[in-house]
Each structure stands twice: as structure tokens, then as C-alpha cells.
Design an enzyme around this catalytic site. Sequence first.
Site, PDB file in Angstrom:
ATOM      1  N   ARG A   1       0.820  -1.239   0.000  1.00  0.00           N
ATOM      2  CA  ARG A   1       0.000   0.000   0.000  1.00  0.00           C
ATOM      3  C   ARG A   1       0.841   1.271   0.000  1.00  0.00           C
ATOM      4  NH1 ARG A   1      -3.259  -2.775   3.904  1.00  0.00           N
ATOM      5  NH2 ARG A   1      -4.825  -3.977   2.773  1.00  0.00           N
TER       6      ARG A   1
ATOM      7  N   LYS B   1       2.577  11.654 -10.595  1.00  0.00           N
ATOM      8  CA  LYS B   1       1.698  10.850 -11.464  1.00  0.00           C
ATOM      9  C   LYS B   1       2.469   9.603 -11.864  1.00  0.00           C
ATOM     10  CE  LYS B   1      -1.581  13.984 -13.715  1.00  0.00           C
ATOM     11  NZ  LYS B   1      -2.037  14.563 -14.993  1.00  0.00           N
TER      12      LYS B   1
ATOM     13  N   GLU C   1       8.303  19.305 -23.759  1.00  0.00           N
ATOM     14  CA  GLU C   1       7.664  19.548 -22.450  1.00  0.00           C
ATOM     15  C   GLU C   1       8.261  20.804 -21.787  1.00  0.00           C
ATOM     16  OE1 GLU C   1       5.025  17.708 -21.454  1.00  0.00           O
ATOM     17  OE2 GLU C   1       5.396  15.551 -21.728  1.00  0.00           O
TER      18      GLU C   1
ATOM     19  N   LYS D   1       6.634  23.392 -12.717  1.00  0.00           N
ATOM     20  CA  LYS D   1       5.787  22.222 -12.413  1.00  0.00           C
ATOM     21  C   LYS D   1       5.550  22.108 -10.911  1.00  0.00           C
ATOM     22  CE  LYS D   1       4.610  17.492 -13.294  1.00  0.00           C
ATOM     23  NZ  LYS D   1       4.692  16.319 -14.147  1.00  0.00           N
TER      24      LYS D   1
ATOM     25  N   GLU E   1      -4.910  17.077  -9.417  1.00  0.00           N
ATOM     26  CA  GLU E   1      -5.578  17.559 -10.627  1.00  0.00           C
ATOM     27  C   GLU E   1      -7.090  17.758 -10.448  1.00  0.00           C
ATOM     28  OE1 GLU E   1      -3.956  16.023 -14.434  1.00  0.00           O
ATOM     29  OE2 GLU E   1      -6.013  16.126 -15.176  1.00  0.00           O
TER      30      GLU E   1
ATOM     31  N   ARG F   1      -4.002  21.923 -12.213  1.00  0.00           N
ATOM     32  CA  ARG F   1      -2.958  20.980 -12.663  1.00  0.00           C
ATOM     33  C   ARG F   1      -3.250  20.503 -14.088  1.00  0.00           C
ATOM     34  NH1 ARG F   1       0.437  16.090  -9.771  1.00  0.00           N
ATOM     35  NH2 ARG F   1       1.481  15.491 -11.705  1.00  0.00           N
TER      36      ARG F   1
ATOM     37  N   ASN G   1      -1.475  19.478 -18.880  1.00  0.00           N
ATOM     38  CA  ASN G   1      -1.909  18.568 -19.940  1.00  0.00           C
ATOM     39  C   ASN G   1      -2.019  19.262 -21.296  1.00  0.00           C
ATOM     40  OD1 ASN G   1      -3.986  15.818 -20.262  1.00  0.00           O
ATOM     41  ND2 ASN G   1      -2.438  15.865 -18.671  1.00  0.00           N
TER      42      ASN G   1
ATOM     43  N   HIS H   1      -1.850  17.341 -24.566  1.00  0.00           N
ATOM     44  CA  HIS H   1      -1.900  15.915 -24.258  1.00  0.00           C
ATOM     45  C   HIS H   1      -3.211  15.236 -24.666  1.00  0.00           C
ATOM     46  CE1 HIS H   1       1.733  16.907 -22.088  1.00  0.00           C
ATOM     47  NE2 HIS H   1       1.922  15.641 -21.780  1.00  0.00           N
TER      48      HIS H   1
ATOM     49  N   HIS I   1      -1.996  12.242 -26.539  1.00  0.00           N
ATOM     50  CA  HIS I   1      -2.215  10.882 -26.048  1.00  0.00           C
ATOM     51  C   HIS I   1      -3.022  10.058 -27.053  1.00  0.00           C
ATOM     52  CE1 HIS I   1      -1.470  11.636 -21.442  1.00  0.00           C
ATOM     53  NE2 HIS I   1      -0.362  11.517 -22.135  1.00  0.00           N
TER      54      HIS I   1
ATOM     55  N   HIS J   1       6.494  10.062 -26.861  1.00  0.00           N
ATOM     56  CA  HIS J   1       5.579  10.941 -26.126  1.00  0.00           C
ATOM     57  C   HIS J   1       5.832  12.431 -26.394  1.00  0.00           C
ATOM     58  CE1 HIS J   1       2.940  12.377 -22.951  1.00  0.00           C
ATOM     59  NE2 HIS J   1       3.954  13.080 -22.457  1.00  0.00           N
TER      60      HIS J   1
HETATM   61  N1  LIG Z   1       4.338  11.109 -14.737  1.00  0.00           N
HETATM   62  C1  LIG Z   1       4.346  12.241 -15.423  1.00  0.00           C
HETATM   63  O1  LIG Z   1       4.034  13.311 -14.913  1.00  0.00           O
HETATM   64  C2  LIG Z   1       4.781  12.221 -16.847  1.00  0.00           C
HETATM   65  C3  LIG Z   1       5.111  13.417 -17.497  1.00  0.00           C
HETATM   66  C4  LIG Z   1       5.549  13.373 -18.816  1.00  0.00           C
HETATM   67  C5  LIG Z   1       5.675  12.133 -19.454  1.00  0.00           C
HETATM   68  N2  LIG Z   1       5.361  11.008 -18.782  1.00  0.00           N
HETATM   69  C6  LIG Z   1       5.561   9.700 -19.425  1.00  0.00           C
HETATM   70  O2  LIG Z   1       6.960   9.564 -19.677  1.00  0.00           O
HETATM   71  C7  LIG Z   1       7.141   8.691 -20.782  1.00  0.00           C
HETATM   72  C8  LIG Z   1       8.126   9.292 -21.749  1.00  0.00           C
HETATM   73  O3  LIG Z   1       9.349   9.468 -21.081  1.00  0.00           O
HETATM   74  P1  LIG Z   1      10.725   9.496 -21.889  1.00  0.00           P
HETATM   75  O4  LIG Z   1      10.591  10.402 -23.032  1.00  0.00           O
HETATM   76  O5  LIG Z   1      11.793   9.704 -20.909  1.00  0.00           O
HETATM   77  O6  LIG Z   1      10.756   8.038 -22.507  1.00  0.00           O
HETATM   78  P2  LIG Z   1      11.630   6.741 -22.132  1.00  0.00           P
HETATM   79  O7  LIG Z   1      11.625   6.461 -20.699  1.00  0.00           O
HETATM   80  O8  LIG Z   1      11.161   5.667 -23.065  1.00  0.00           O
HETATM   81  O9  LIG Z   1      13.089   7.185 -22.548  1.00  0.00           O
HETATM   82  C9  LIG Z   1      13.319   7.495 -23.900  1.00  0.00           C
HETATM   83  C10 LIG Z   1      14.458   6.639 -24.491  1.00  0.00           C
HETATM   84  O10 LIG Z   1      15.672   7.214 -24.065  1.00  0.00           O
HETATM   85  C11 LIG Z   1      16.508   6.241 -23.467  1.00  0.00           C
HETATM   86  N3  LIG Z   1      17.278   6.933 -22.446  1.00  0.00           N
HETATM   87  C12 LIG Z   1      16.808   7.520 -21.312  1.00  0.00           C
HETATM   88  N4  LIG Z   1      17.806   8.153 -20.689  1.00  0.00           N
HETATM   89  C13 LIG Z   1      18.911   7.969 -21.429  1.00  0.00           C
HETATM   90  C14 LIG Z   1      20.251   8.409 -21.320  1.00  0.00           C
HETATM   91  N5  LIG Z   1      20.673   9.209 -20.341  1.00  0.00           N
HETATM   92  N6  LIG Z   1      21.134   8.008 -22.276  1.00  0.00           N
HETATM   93  C15 LIG Z   1      20.731   7.233 -23.310  1.00  0.00           C
HETATM   94  N7  LIG Z   1      19.485   6.809 -23.484  1.00  0.00           N
HETATM   95  C16 LIG Z   1      18.577   7.182 -22.543  1.00  0.00           C
HETATM   96  C17 LIG Z   1      15.589   5.172 -22.964  1.00  0.00           C
HETATM   97  O11 LIG Z   1      16.269   3.927 -22.892  1.00  0.00           O
HETATM   98  C18 LIG Z   1      14.490   5.188 -24.036  1.00  0.00           C
HETATM   99  O12 LIG Z   1      14.898   4.389 -25.110  1.00  0.00           O
HETATM  100  C19 LIG Z   1       5.783   8.470 -21.393  1.00  0.00           C
HETATM  101  O13 LIG Z   1       5.304   7.213 -21.005  1.00  0.00           O
HETATM  102  C20 LIG Z   1       4.938   9.559 -20.782  1.00  0.00           C
HETATM  103  O14 LIG Z   1       3.587   9.199 -20.682  1.00  0.00           O
HETATM  104  C21 LIG Z   1       4.916  11.015 -17.515  1.00  0.00           C
HETATM  105  O1  LIG Z   2       2.005  16.068 -14.364  1.00  0.00           O
HETATM  106  C1  LIG Z   2       0.979  16.318 -15.005  1.00  0.00           C
HETATM  107  O2  LIG Z   2      -0.074  16.612 -14.455  1.00  0.00           O
HETATM  108  C2  LIG Z   2       0.986  16.248 -16.479  1.00  0.00           C
HETATM  109  O3  LIG Z   2      -0.052  16.332 -17.105  1.00  0.00           O
HETATM  110  C3  LIG Z   2       2.309  16.092 -17.156  1.00  0.00           C
HETATM  111  C4  LIG Z   2       2.241  15.450 -18.530  1.00  0.00           C
HETATM  112  O4  LIG Z   2       3.364  15.921 -19.266  1.00  0.00           O
HETATM  113  C5  LIG Z   2       2.370  13.935 -18.481  1.00  0.00           C
HETATM  114  O5  LIG Z   2       2.497  13.421 -19.792  1.00  0.00           O
HETATM  115  C6  LIG Z   2       1.306  13.201 -17.708  1.00  0.00           C
HETATM  116  O6  LIG Z   2       1.638  11.842 -17.565  1.00  0.00           O
HETATM  117  C7  LIG Z   2      -0.033  13.243 -18.378  1.00  0.00           C
HETATM  118  O7  LIG Z   2      -0.977  13.003 -17.418  1.00  0.00           O
HETATM  119  P1  LIG Z   2      -2.348  12.265 -17.696  1.00  0.00           P
HETATM  120  O8  LIG Z   2      -3.086  12.459 -16.417  1.00  0.00           O
HETATM  121  O9  LIG Z   2      -2.995  12.940 -18.852  1.00  0.00           O
HETATM  122  O10 LIG Z   2      -2.031  10.831 -17.965  1.00  0.00           O
HETATM  123 ZN   LIG Z   3       3.674  14.738 -21.076  1.00  0.00          ZN
END
Ligand SMILES: NC(=O)c1ccc[n+]([C@@H]2O[C@H](COP(=O)([O-])OP(=O)(O)OC[C@H]3O[C@@H](n4cnc5c(N)ncnc54)[C@H](O)[C@@H]3O)[C@@H](O)[C@H]2O)c1
Ligand SMILES: O=C(O)C(=O)C[C@@H](O)[C@H](O)[C@H](O)COP(=O)(O)O
Ligand SMILES: [Zn+2]
Length: 383
Positions: A136, A158, A200, A241, A251, A255, A259, A262, A266, A281
Site C-alpha cells: 500500500r 503521477k 515539455e 511544475k 488535478e 494541474r 496537460n 496531451h 495521447h 511521447h
Molecule cells: N508522470 C508524469 O508526470 C509524466 C510526465 C511526462 C511524461 N510522462 C511519461 O513519460 C514517458 C516518456 O518518457 P521518456 O521520453 O523519458 O521516454 P523513455 O523512458 O522511453 O526514454 C526514452 C528513451 O531514451 C533512453 N534513455 C533515457 N535516458 C537515457 C540516457 N541518459 N542516455 C541514453 N538513453 C537514454 C531510454 O532507454 C528510451 O529508449 C511516457 O510514457 C509519458 O507518458 C509522464
Molecule cells: O504532471 C501532469 O499533471 C501532467 O499532465 C504532465 C504530462 O506531461 C504527463 O504526460 C502526464 O503523464 C499526463 O498526465 P495524464 O493524467 O494525462 O495521464
Molecule cells: Zn507529457
Amino acid sequence: MTSTTRPAASAPAAMRESVRVSLGARSYDILIGPGLLAEAGAEIARRLPGIRALVVADERVAALHADRLSASLDAAGIAHSRLVLPAGEPTKSFAHLGEVVDRVLAERLERGDAVIALGGGVIGDLAGFAAGIVRRGMRFVQVPTSLLAQVDSSVGGKTGINSPRGKNLVGVFHQPALVLADTAILDTLSAREFAAGYAEVVKYGLIDRPDFFRWLGENREAIFAGGPERVEAIATSCRAKAEVVAGDEREDGNRALLNLGHTFGHALESCARYDAARLVHGEAVAIGMALAHRFSVAEGLCPAEDAAAVSAHLAAAGLPTTISAIPGPAFTVDELMDKIAQDKKVVRSALTFILTRGIGRAFVARDVDPASVRRFLAAEVGC
Ligand SMILES: NC(=O)c1ccc[n+]([C@@H]2O[C@H](COP(=O)([O-])OP(=O)(O)OC[C@H]3O[C@@H](n4cnc5c(N)ncnc54)[C@H](O)[C@@H]3O)[C@@H](O)[C@H]2O)c1
Ligand SMILES: O=C(O)C(=O)C[C@@H](O)[C@H](O)[C@H](O)COP(=O)(O)O
Ligand SMILES: [Zn+2]
């Protein structure tokens, strides 16, 4: 709500930044600067004394950087093991979530122990989700290695995985205890992934920081080349952020501005079946932000020259700005609308979009007419 200080460190002080995410008992620091990976063990041990940990990384990042993290954890006396997963968006799945959960339990990690995500947003979202549900809720540390993860996904709590029915549809809010962004680690990132993360960064300017958007226009090349402008862009993004998250953690209101781009983005990622050969992404967000601005123009909300300036800036950074720039079979308006209807911002079946009155003037638009979106997309899918 947030504060910025410069911690004492081995790298030049001017290259180090610290941003606080203020969330009461769940507050934490984001440390930013070159060379921080070597200090990860000490920084984690200071905040979470006596923990054991599981480091989760994808195979590309593990090969490049996991041994250095392990050496730092060893030096701080943090017992840990490592789980290496395939790289890429399809790893945000139930199957890999099960793998992380099982490994945490097999290692008999306790609630007070930590999952450490070493990687981009994919690993951060997946490992954070596992940490949020095992026992949990366990401790969780983000060591973001992509630009996108350093400016966005590692901050704000998130976490989650994708469904074939849509992006990020399963997950929880679970804040990390620390975010440690070693900006030198970005030197091994591909040019395509760096540009994707930059989308971003631009987003924060477009939401409510027109001065930052202008600054990016003047400093984009320096940011891509590395050096102090890169650290400044990352720190400004994290500050932006952190402020939004501190004001609306789950959100319920503003917040949703994070998005921007997005709802369209998405839907595009999901229609492309999370295939990196077609779209990642950050690229989806770039197209989504260009679409959100053009849709705002079509709705009579935004000056056309602002939408053009946004597309020009993204294109200069090597990012796509149109649906037809996505390689592979064209998407239909029906399939895009089907994904848009699954968006988490939908309220009683009414669509929510982040629209804009101009650069830095984004707002949350509730109850957007689906017929207008459909008409707009019909014109966009062909161009
Ligand atoms: N939680 C949130 O608030 C939030 C916000 C934005 C995006 N996201 C999510 O994040 C994801 C995208 O993240 P991303 O763009 O980092 O993708 P990713 O994690 O797939 O990384 C992109 C690529 O870069 C490579 N990589 C990462 N760091 C590296 C480094 N230092 N050197 C060499 N290669 C490296 C990875 O192996 C991968 O192939 C999506 O799933 C998106 O939905 C979440
Ligand atoms: O942190 C947030 O809030 C965001 O919306 C950041 C976005 O860049 C990110 O891709 C997030 O994962 C999207 O959120 P979601 O709730 O639409 O899945
Ligand atoms: Zn994003």
C-alpha cells in the site's frame, strides 16, 4: 510555495539548483546539476537512513549508467539489487508492472524501503506505480535520465501504465521522496529523445510563462549544446511544475494545464500503438500543442500568428507539428475521437481540452463541443 537554493557540491555552484516541491508531509527536493549521480547514495541515505532498495532501469540506461549508481549506493551503505526491463513505451504494461511488484516482494523489501527509478519517464511511471501499490505504498526515488523525465515526469507523483484503450489509464498518485537529476547524464541521450523532452520544456512557456518562451527562443541552441542554459531550462521547468503541483496535487483544477497538448497527443500515441518508430511521447506532445493552438485559432480564441510562432519554434527544435508528419498508416478521425473520449479529463462524457488565448495564456476549457473537434481533426488529418 517553492524555493530555490544552491546546495554545496563538487560541481561549480552556479551549475547546481535545488527546487522544493511543497506538499506538507509529502514535500521533497529536486536536485539538479551535472555529476549528481555520484552523490545519489549520500543524498538518499541522508533522507532515507537505513533503507534497502530495488533499482529499476531499462536495458539501455542500465548499460550506460546503472553501475555508477550502484557504486554510489554501495559507498553510502545502501544494500540494493537491480531489475532491468526492455526500453520503450510498451514496458508501461500490466506484465512489467507484475514483474516489478514480484521482484520487490521476492527481495522482501519493506514499506520503509525504496524503489529507485533510474531512467526516462517510462521507468519512472512504471516503478513509481509499483512503489505506490506494493504494501500500500513504499518509498520511491526518481533518478531521471532523459530530458523529459528531468523536466516533467519525475516531478509531481503521477505514476501509471498504458492500456490498449488509452494512455496512462491505470495508475496512482504517489510522490517520490527525492528527485535527483544529473544533467551530465543527458550527454548519452539521442538527439531525437532530447528534442522530444524539449517539447515539455516549451510547454511551461506556453501555459503561463511567455517570458520563458521568449528566452527559449533566444537560448534553444545553447540548451541543446549543453552548459549552464540547459541547467537553467531544467530548473525553470521544475520550478514551474512544482508550483502547479503544490497548488493542486491531484488535478482537481489547475494541474490540468500541465496537460496542454496531451488530449490530442495521447490519442495520437495510442493510435500509433506506442510504437517509437512512429512517435514518442514528447513528439506527440509537440504535435498536440500545435493542434491545441490551431484549434484555439479555429475557435476564435487565439491569434493565428501565435499558433504559427509555436509551430515554428517546435519545428526549429526538430519536432513534428502535424499529424501527417507521423510515419505509417494515416489515422481516421473516428479512431482519434474514440481515444479522446477515454481521456481522464472527461467529465460526465463532456470533453475537456487545454486551449489558449495566445502564447502563455492557456486555460482549461470544459464541455468542448465534440462536433467542433471532429471538424477540426478532419481538416488536420489530411495536412
Ligand atoms: N508522470 C508524469 O508526470 C509524466 C510526465 C511526462 C511524461 N510522462 C511519461 O513519460 C514517458 C516518456 O518518457 P521518456 O521520453 O523519458 O521516454 P523513455 O523512458 O522511453 O526514454 C526514452 C528513451 O531514451 C533512453 N534513455 C533515457 N535516458 C537515457 C540516457 N541518459 N542516455 C541514453 N538513453 C537514454 C531510454 O532507454 C528510451 O529508449 C511516457 O510514457 C509519458 O507518458 C509522464
Ligand atoms: O504532471 C501532469 O499533471 C501532467 O499532465 C504532465 C504530462 O506531461 C504527463 O504526460 C502526464 O503523464 C499526463 O498526465 P495524464 O493524467 O494525462 O495521464
Ligand atoms: Zn507529457
